[in-house]
Design an enzyme around this catalytic site. Structure first.
Site, PDB file in Angstrom:
ATOM      1  N   LYS A   9      71.063  80.789  -5.842  1.00 47.17           N
ATOM      2  CA  LYS A   9      70.953  79.337  -5.925  1.00 47.17           C
ATOM      3  C   LYS A   9      71.146  78.668  -4.551  1.00 47.17           C
ATOM      4  CE  LYS A   9      72.539  79.072 -10.795  1.00 47.17           C
ATOM      5  NZ  LYS A   9      73.625  78.526 -11.682  1.00 47.17           N
ATOM      6  N   TYR A  49      65.550  75.534 -17.356  1.00 50.04           N
ATOM      7  CA  TYR A  49      66.811  75.134 -17.992  1.00 50.04           C
ATOM      8  C   TYR A  49      66.573  74.319 -19.260  1.00 50.04           C
ATOM      9  CZ  TYR A  49      69.710  76.851 -14.124  1.00 50.04           C
ATOM     10  OH  TYR A  49      70.369  77.649 -13.220  1.00 50.04           O
ATOM     11  N   PHE A  57      75.301  67.803 -18.484  1.00 51.46           N
ATOM     12  CA  PHE A  57      75.156  68.226 -17.085  1.00 51.46           C
ATOM     13  C   PHE A  57      73.712  68.548 -16.710  1.00 51.46           C
ATOM     14  CE2 PHE A  57      76.382  71.973 -19.618  1.00 51.46           C
ATOM     15  CZ  PHE A  57      75.348  72.863 -19.332  1.00 51.46           C
ATOM     16  N   ARG A  85      74.565  90.560 -15.360  1.00 45.64           N
ATOM     17  CA  ARG A  85      75.516  89.499 -15.715  1.00 45.64           C
ATOM     18  C   ARG A  85      76.951  89.940 -15.445  1.00 45.64           C
ATOM     19  NH1 ARG A  85      73.631  84.765 -18.139  1.00 45.64           N
ATOM     20  NH2 ARG A  85      75.542  84.414 -19.338  1.00 45.64           N
ATOM     21  N   THR A  91      80.444  82.244 -16.206  1.00 46.41           N
ATOM     22  CA  THR A  91      79.785  81.000 -15.776  1.00 46.41           C
ATOM     23  C   THR A  91      80.718  80.127 -14.942  1.00 46.41           C
ATOM     24  OG1 THR A  91      78.431  81.073 -17.766  1.00 46.41           O
ATOM     25  CG2 THR A  91      78.551  78.965 -16.611  1.00 46.41           C
ATOM     26  N   ARG A 102      80.700  85.583  -8.585  1.00 45.86           N
ATOM     27  CA  ARG A 102      81.326  84.264  -8.761  1.00 45.86           C
ATOM     28  C   ARG A 102      82.836  84.338  -8.549  1.00 45.86           C
ATOM     29  NH1 ARG A 102      77.741  82.874 -14.145  1.00 45.86           N
ATOM     30  NH2 ARG A 102      75.964  81.849 -13.121  1.00 45.86           N
ATOM     31  N   ASN A 112      77.902  77.686  -8.767  1.00 45.44           N
ATOM     32  CA  ASN A 112      78.278  79.065  -9.120  1.00 45.44           C
ATOM     33  C   ASN A 112      77.308  80.127  -8.599  1.00 45.44           C
ATOM     34  OD1 ASN A 112      76.245  78.657 -10.943  1.00 45.44           O
ATOM     35  ND2 ASN A 112      77.495  78.969 -12.778  1.00 45.44           N
ATOM     36  N   HIS A 115      72.034  82.883 -10.720  1.00 43.41           N
ATOM     37  CA  HIS A 115      71.578  82.918 -12.115  1.00 43.41           C
ATOM     38  C   HIS A 115      71.142  84.334 -12.468  1.00 43.41           C
ATOM     39  CE1 HIS A 115      69.259  81.998 -15.764  1.00 43.41           C
ATOM     40  NE2 HIS A 115      68.364  82.842 -15.286  1.00 43.41           N
ATOM     41  N   GLU A 126      61.520  84.612 -18.161  1.00 39.90           N
ATOM     42  CA  GLU A 126      61.905  83.988 -16.890  1.00 39.90           C
ATOM     43  C   GLU A 126      61.212  84.651 -15.701  1.00 39.90           C
ATOM     44  OE1 GLU A 126      66.195  83.978 -16.825  1.00 39.90           O
ATOM     45  OE2 GLU A 126      66.309  82.403 -18.345  1.00 39.90           O
TER      46      GLU A 126
HETATM   47  P1  IDP Z   1      75.027  81.070 -16.907  1.00 40.45           P
HETATM   48  O1  IDP Z   1      74.413  80.637 -15.589  1.00 40.45           O
HETATM   49  O2  IDP Z   1      76.315  81.820 -16.685  1.00 40.45           O
HETATM   50  O3  IDP Z   1      74.064  81.820 -17.808  1.00 40.45           O
HETATM   51  P2  IDP Z   1      74.686  78.757 -18.685  1.00 40.45           P
HETATM   52  O4  IDP Z   1      75.616  78.424 -19.791  1.00 40.45           O
HETATM   53  O5  IDP Z   1      73.352  79.319 -19.043  1.00 40.45           O
HETATM   54  O6  IDP Z   1      75.468  79.734 -17.672  1.00 40.45           O
HETATM   55  O7  IDP Z   1      74.496  77.447 -17.822  1.00 40.45           O
HETATM   56  C1  IDP Z   1      73.469  77.382 -16.838  1.00 40.45           C
HETATM   57  C2  IDP Z   1      74.032  76.747 -15.592  1.00 40.45           C
HETATM   58  O8  IDP Z   1      74.355  75.391 -15.871  1.00 40.45           O
HETATM   59  C3  IDP Z   1      75.342  77.365 -15.076  1.00 40.45           C
HETATM   60  O9  IDP Z   1      75.152  78.516 -14.278  1.00 40.45           O
HETATM   61  C4  IDP Z   1      75.918  76.212 -14.285  1.00 40.45           C
HETATM   62  O10 IDP Z   1      75.295  76.123 -12.998  1.00 40.45           O
HETATM   63  C5  IDP Z   1      75.508  75.012 -15.125  1.00 40.45           C
HETATM   64  N1  IDP Z   1      76.549  74.612 -16.077  1.00 40.45           N
HETATM   65  C6  IDP Z   1      76.850  75.218 -17.249  1.00 40.45           C
HETATM   66  N2  IDP Z   1      77.848  74.575 -17.888  1.00 40.45           N
HETATM   67  C7  IDP Z   1      78.169  73.540 -17.075  1.00 40.45           C
HETATM   68  C8  IDP Z   1      79.127  72.477 -17.186  1.00 40.45           C
HETATM   69  O11 IDP Z   1      79.911  72.370 -18.146  1.00 40.45           O
HETATM   70  N3  IDP Z   1      79.160  71.578 -16.143  1.00 40.45           N
HETATM   71  C9  IDP Z   1      78.319  71.672 -15.064  1.00 40.45           C
HETATM   72  N4  IDP Z   1      77.402  72.646 -14.941  1.00 40.45           N
HETATM   73  C10 IDP Z   1      77.337  73.553 -15.932  1.00 40.45           C
HETATM   74 MG    MG Z   2      72.339  81.097 -18.722  1.00 39.89          MG
END
Ligand code: IDP
Ligand code: MG
Length: 149
Positions: A9, A49, A57, A85, A91, A102, A112, A115, A126
């Site tokens: 990212k 997304y 968010f 993962r 996350t 992370r 973070n 992805h 994807e």
């Molecule tokens: P992942 O990247 O670990 O699969 P997801 O739940 O798919 O996590 O969320 C996608 C991305 O959205 C996360 O990597 C993060 O950048 C962002 N994100 C997820 N939850 C939050 C939140 O509660 N606040 C702000 N950003 C979030």
């Molecule tokens: Mg995800």
């Protein structure tokens, strides 16, 4: 063979962590089948997304991923989804285990670093969203028999 889409990212690219992050996936044994530096369009970000469209968010997530270049990588390997993962970590970086990307390099959920696809089906979808089939290379490494049984 499973496929996963990795996105290094904007924060990771800006911080000069591209090589460190790629190194960890390579060391894990996953095979690179596609890789490029791109500026993600708003359209592609919203598609990628889409599942988070209703979340509070979503706007900041799309702004974040389109804010600066990213490196996208398609990886192949046994259990590539779960393995990648695991290497990425939880996350929320505060909760991510030490030793994960992370857990070692990030502090906040909105910064973070990386992805990774979350299911076998999404890995296929994807990779296809980010790469033309002509940009993917089907190849064998000489080390494959030492990594894949
Ligand atoms: P992942 O990247 O670990 O699969 P997801 O739940 O798919 O996590 O969320 C996608 C991305 O959205 C996360 O990597 C993060 O950048 C962002 N994100 C997820 N939850 C939050 C939140 O509660 N606040 C702000 N950003 C979030
Ligand atoms: Mg995800």
């Amino acid at each position: 063979m499973e496929r996963t889409l990795i996105i290094i990212k904007p924060d990771a690219v800006q911080r000069g962590l591209t090589g460190e992050i790629l190194r960890r996936f390579e060391a894990r044994g996953l095979r690179i089948i596609g890789m490029k530096l791109i500026q993600v369009s708003r359209e592609l970000a919203e598609k990628h997304y889409d599942i988070h469209r209703e979340r509070p968010f979503f706007g900041s997530l799309v702004s974040y991923i389109t804010s600066s270049p990213v490196v996208v990588i398609a990886l192949e390997g046994t259990n590539a989804i779960e393995a990648a993962r695991g290497t990425i970590g939880a996350t929320n970086p505060t909760k991510a285990a030490a030793g994960t990307i992370r857990g070692d390099f990030a502090l906040e959920i909105g910064r973070n670093l990386v992805h990774g696809s979350d299911s076998v089906e999404n890995g296929q979808i994807e990779v296809a969203n980010f790469f033309d089939e002509s940009e993917l290379v089907s190849w064998q490494r000489n080390t494959d028999p030492w990594i894949f049984e």
